[in-house]
Write an enzyme that holds these catalytic residues in place. Structure first.
Site, short mmCIF file in Angstrom:
data_model
loop_
_atom_site.label_atom_id
_atom_site.label_comp_id
_atom_site.label_asym_id
_atom_site.label_seq_id
_atom_site.Cartn_x
_atom_site.Cartn_y
_atom_site.Cartn_z
N ASP A 89 45.02 12.75 6.75
CA ASP A 89 44.13 11.76 7.36
C ASP A 89 43.34 12.43 8.50
O ASP A 89 43.95 13.06 9.38
CB ASP A 89 45.01 10.62 7.91
CG ASP A 89 44.23 9.41 8.34
OD1 ASP A 89 43.15 9.16 7.78
OD2 ASP A 89 44.72 8.70 9.25
N HIS A 90 42.05 12.32 8.48
CA HIS A 90 41.19 12.90 9.53
C HIS A 90 41.43 14.39 9.76
O HIS A 90 41.67 14.82 10.90
CB HIS A 90 41.35 12.16 10.87
CG HIS A 90 40.89 10.73 10.82
ND1 HIS A 90 39.57 10.37 10.83
CD2 HIS A 90 41.59 9.58 10.73
CE1 HIS A 90 39.47 9.05 10.75
NE2 HIS A 90 40.68 8.54 10.68
N ASP B 179 36.97 15.14 8.05
CA ASP B 179 36.23 14.22 8.90
C ASP B 179 35.20 14.99 9.73
O ASP B 179 35.50 15.49 10.81
CB ASP B 179 37.21 13.46 9.80
CG ASP B 179 36.49 12.49 10.72
OD1 ASP B 179 35.24 12.46 10.70
OD2 ASP B 179 37.17 11.76 11.46
N GLU C 57 33.62 11.49 5.64
CA GLU C 57 33.25 10.34 6.48
C GLU C 57 31.83 10.50 6.98
O GLU C 57 31.41 11.58 7.40
CB GLU C 57 34.21 10.20 7.68
CG GLU C 57 33.84 9.01 8.59
CD GLU C 57 34.91 8.68 9.64
OE1 GLU C 57 36.10 8.94 9.41
OE2 GLU C 57 34.52 8.14 10.70
N HIS D 122 39.53 2.26 15.31
CA HIS D 122 40.95 2.59 15.34
C HIS D 122 41.64 1.94 16.54
O HIS D 122 40.99 1.66 17.54
CB HIS D 122 41.13 4.11 15.43
CG HIS D 122 40.71 4.83 14.18
ND1 HIS D 122 39.53 5.52 14.08
CD2 HIS D 122 41.30 4.92 12.97
CE1 HIS D 122 39.43 6.03 12.86
NE2 HIS D 122 40.47 5.69 12.17
N GLY D 123 42.93 1.72 16.40
CA GLY D 123 43.71 1.21 17.53
C GLY D 123 43.81 -0.30 17.53
O GLY D 123 43.46 -0.98 16.54
N ASN E 48 42.93 1.62 5.24
CA ASN E 48 43.82 2.42 6.10
C ASN E 48 44.49 1.57 7.17
O ASN E 48 43.81 0.87 7.93
CB ASN E 48 43.01 3.48 6.85
CG ASN E 48 42.64 4.65 5.98
OD1 ASN E 48 42.68 4.57 4.76
ND2 ASN E 48 42.28 5.75 6.61
O1 G3H Z 1 43.16 7.26 12.33
C1 G3H Z 1 43.95 7.74 13.13
C2 G3H Z 1 45.38 7.51 13.05
O2 G3H Z 1 45.72 6.29 13.61
C3 G3H Z 1 46.15 8.70 13.55
O3 G3H Z 1 46.56 8.67 14.87
O4 G3H Z 1 46.66 11.14 15.49
O5 G3H Z 1 47.92 9.42 16.81
O6 G3H Z 1 48.64 10.03 14.50
P1 G3H Z 1 47.49 9.88 15.46
P1 13P Z 2 44.16 1.31 12.47
O1 13P Z 2 44.23 1.87 13.86
O2 13P Z 2 43.30 0.11 12.41
O3 13P Z 2 45.51 1.05 11.88
O4 13P Z 2 43.44 2.42 11.54
C1 13P Z 2 44.18 3.43 10.93
C2 13P Z 2 43.31 4.48 10.31
O5 13P Z 2 42.13 4.31 10.09
C3 13P Z 2 43.97 5.74 9.95
O6 13P Z 2 43.06 6.67 9.46
ZN ZN Z 3 41.11 6.54 10.37
#
Ligand code: G3H
Ligand code: 13P
Ligand code: ZN
Length: 315
Positions: A87-88, A109, A139, A184-185, A259
């Protein structure tokens, strides 16, 4: 190791089936044994395909070998329809590392880059990934909020529908994350009346019919969990997510991957806080981690049934 040796699949057939039958595949983020096994149990019990999403920081937290050891322990088969997805990913090297570990899908990303630079980075990753039959997500347009511990962006810039065809043709990416007002968040909307930009989604979907579109930042932020966290000592104020009915509408409009990370974080934390508060004499971590795991399991089931509508889709 090859992802197929782990019983994983890439996302290509998953998305094809989702588009044909008008549902979305859930992508849930995980970062330890409890979150991973809760997600897998929920997917198995609802007969849903699932994408196990790992951010760069989560990969770093678990360690690649520990993570792949846990995936091995799931004893997956291709008929389970489970993809392991970076992811990302923010660099070519990060995507190569994931593919070498055994990931079946990677996101590159480049949304913070200029359009041409995003194309060129995405092209490089797609070419490499396709040699190993690994699927790719790119993205275009960026989301507000925290995309990763290392990358904080406050502003959201919507995806320009006039760019998407050029971008997809130039990069050959297998799916595209778009920005239509999610973030996000846990702080996604200032008021309850705010709506996603369905007009932008429609223009994108019209130009890319049958192409897998992805929605990041799609947590609903269940208020029961927010209240429970605050009741037992937390301080989460004004947290607001995307309502389930708006998410379902995006699924009807060709979003085929949703997601979710924050909802599971809230579920986990609410469980731990309540359990520690209600049984202060206990100090065995398995007691409160079991409650956290059960909360995540239930949250995944709700999202699979009420948002992605991916239950009972396995052949
Ligand atoms: O999209 C982002 C995710 O919520 C990942 O967050 O890097 O804190 O695991 P993190
Ligand atoms: P949320 O913060 O809305 O759960 O999004 C998660 C996300 O996009 C992970 O790539
Ligand atoms: Zn994301």
């Amino acid at each position: 190791m090859d992802y197929k040796d782990f019983g994983l699949v890439n996302t290509k057939n998953m998305f094809q089936d989702a588009i044909t039958n008008h549902y979305a595949v859930p992508a849930f983020n995980f970062y330890n044994m409890e979150t991973l096994t809760a997600i897998i149990s929920a997917a198995r019990d609802t007969h849903s395909p699932v994408i196990l999403a790992v951010s760069e920081s989560a990969l770093n937290y678990m360690g690649g070998d520990t993570l792949m050891g846990m995936i091995w322990g799931l004893k997956l088969r291709p008929s389970d329809m489970v993809a392991l997805h970076l992811d990302h990913g923010h660099s070519f090297e990060s995507c190569v590392n994931a593919i070498k570990l055994g990931f079946s899908s990677v996101m590159i990303d480049g949304s913070a880059l200029a359009f041409d630079e995003n194309i060129s980075l995405t092209q490089t990753v797609v070419q490499y990934a396709h040699k190993y039959d690994v699927s790719t997500e790119a993205e275009l347009g960026s989301l507000a909020g925290i995309e990763d511990e290392n990358t904080k962006s406050e502003k959201s810039s919507y995806t320009n529908p006039d760019d998407v065809v050029n971008f997809v043709n130039a990069t050959n990416a297998d799916s595209l994350a778009i920005a239509i007002g999610t973030s996000h968040g846990a702080y996604k909307r200032k008021s309850d009346t705010e709506e996603l930009r369905f007009d932008i989604l429609k223009r994108i979907a019209d130009q890319l019919p049958d192409f897998p579109l992805v929605l990041h930042g799609a947590s609903t932020i269940p208020q029961d969990f927010v209240n429970q966290i605050n009741k037992f000592g937390g301080q989460i104020q004004n947290a607001r997510g995307i309502p389930a009915n708006q998410l379902r509408r995006t699924v009807e409009m060709n979003i085929c991957k949703i997601n979710t990370d924050s909802d599971l974080r809230l579920a986990f934390t609410a469980g731990v806080r309540q359990e520690l508060f209600s049984a202060p004499e206990k100090f065995n971590p398995r007691d409160y981690l079991s409650v956290a795991r059960q909360n995540i399991y239930k949250t995944c089931i709700t999202e699979i049934k009420e948002i992605t509508q991916s239950a009972n889709r396995l052949k």
